[in-house]
Design a protein around this motif. Sequence first.
Motif, PDB file in Angstrom:
ATOM      1  N   VAL A  40      21.932   5.062  -9.235  1.00  0.00           N
ATOM      2  CA  VAL A  40      20.588   4.512  -9.205  1.00  0.00           C
ATOM      3  C   VAL A  40      19.739   5.468  -8.363  1.00  0.00           C
ATOM      4  O   VAL A  40      20.260   6.373  -7.708  1.00  0.00           O
ATOM      5  N   ARG A  41      18.415   5.249  -8.384  1.00  0.00           N
ATOM      6  CA  ARG A  41      17.536   6.176  -7.684  1.00  0.00           C
ATOM      7  C   ARG A  41      16.598   5.430  -6.728  1.00  0.00           C
ATOM      8  O   ARG A  41      16.336   4.240  -6.904  1.00  0.00           O
ATOM      9  N   ILE A  82      26.680  -2.387   1.540  1.00  0.00           N
ATOM     10  CA  ILE A  82      26.128  -1.042   1.430  1.00  0.00           C
ATOM     11  C   ILE A  82      26.898  -0.141   2.381  1.00  0.00           C
ATOM     12  O   ILE A  82      26.996  -0.420   3.581  1.00  0.00           O
ATOM     13  N   LEU A  83      27.478   0.917   1.825  1.00  0.00           N
ATOM     14  CA  LEU A  83      28.279   1.852   2.609  1.00  0.00           C
ATOM     15  C   LEU A  83      27.574   3.196   2.688  1.00  0.00           C
ATOM     16  O   LEU A  83      26.943   3.642   1.724  1.00  0.00           O
ATOM     17  N   ARG A  84      27.703   3.843   3.840  1.00  0.00           N
ATOM     18  CA  ARG A  84      27.164   5.188   4.041  1.00  0.00           C
ATOM     19  C   ARG A  84      28.257   6.030   4.667  1.00  0.00           C
ATOM     20  O   ARG A  84      28.717   5.728   5.766  1.00  0.00           O
ATOM     21  N   ALA A  85      28.706   7.041   3.936  1.00  0.00           N
ATOM     22  CA  ALA A  85      29.815   7.891   4.381  1.00  0.00           C
ATOM     23  C   ALA A  85      31.027   7.043   4.744  1.00  0.00           C
ATOM     24  O   ALA A  85      31.735   7.312   5.712  1.00  0.00           O
ATOM     25  N   SER A 123      20.184   8.876   0.079  1.00  0.00           N
ATOM     26  CA  SER A 123      20.986   9.528  -0.951  1.00  0.00           C
ATOM     27  C   SER A 123      22.454   9.507  -0.543  1.00  0.00           C
ATOM     28  O   SER A 123      22.798   9.820   0.600  1.00  0.00           O
ATOM     29  N   GLY A 124      23.317   9.148  -1.478  1.00  0.00           N
ATOM     30  CA  GLY A 124      24.751   9.093  -1.222  1.00  0.00           C
ATOM     31  C   GLY A 124      25.263   7.719  -0.849  1.00  0.00           C
ATOM     32  O   GLY A 124      26.484   7.509  -0.837  1.00  0.00           O
ATOM     33  N   VAL A 154      23.630   5.959  -4.807  1.00  0.00           N
ATOM     34  CA  VAL A 154      22.237   6.400  -4.754  1.00  0.00           C
ATOM     35  C   VAL A 154      22.196   7.911  -5.003  1.00  0.00           C
ATOM     36  O   VAL A 154      22.863   8.670  -4.330  1.00  0.00           O
ATOM     37  N   ALA A 155      21.395   8.313  -5.982  1.00  0.00           N
ATOM     38  CA  ALA A 155      21.310   9.732  -6.366  1.00  0.00           C
ATOM     39  C   ALA A 155      20.711  10.552  -5.226  1.00  0.00           C
ATOM     40  O   ALA A 155      19.983  10.035  -4.381  1.00  0.00           O
TER      41      ALA A 155
END
Length: 275
Positions: A120-121, A200-203, A256-257, A274-275
């Motif tokens: 998704v963007r 929602i995950l980040r790294a 992003s990511g 996320v693109a």
Amino acid sequence: MILYRTKNGLFAEKDGDVYSVGESSLDTLLAHDDLHGYLSSVVATGSPQAKELISALEAPIQHQEVWASGVTYYRSRSARIEESKDTGGGDFYDRVYSAERPELFFKAVAHKVAGPNSEVRIRSDARWSVPEPELTLAVNPRGEIVGYTIGNDMSSRDIEGANPLYLPQAKVYDRSCGLGPGILIQSEPMPASTEISMRILRAGSEQFSGTIRLNEMKRDPQTLVEYLYRDQSFPHGCFLLTGTGIIPPDAFTLQSGDEIHITISGIGTLTNHVA
């Protein structure tokens, strides 16, 4: 049973077994007079297929339009009032929440929709972007709810908060909508106790998680459909997102990511990046 659209064709899954639906298109299936009965006969007379065939999932949409409804949960009402308080929009959203007529808006056509495990963007001109996890109705051309899937309504909160008239720009852009992983085909409504959750995950690290139940939704799904179908025709049926009650804190914005995992009991999990 759950209907999947894959690169290998259409498949129905029931009790852990997978059955090929043959050459039927999703457009044809959603227009069927008795979709649940038809798929039940496919399962009853078919032979189980290799589960690997449904590994290449695509968004469960063909020529349907995607529409959305807003401010259907109290939490959404409160968030919209907060984000627009400095621009005079607070009363606007309170009125929408309390009104008989629901808020309905166009969201996407098929080529703008992200499927499971795809990107998704977020808008390049937005500073505050969030996903919105939503129960999504699969509606046939006659206005009958024939199934349910998971929707990811990507939103630019700063753009909508600046002025409610900017909602189409905040909501409608390439890859602003995710659908999947499949469509739960059933004629009866989803139980009010149905749980919607999002992570929602980040790294690899969890940045946000939230859960809500359908019994907190103010609007009745069939009423939303009835309003949508007033003076409109959908020859291939449509998908209708029913609003969100899970809102990340104001300090959070997607990057992003990031990984977005939305789960609805009975349907499964829709994962987007996320693109």
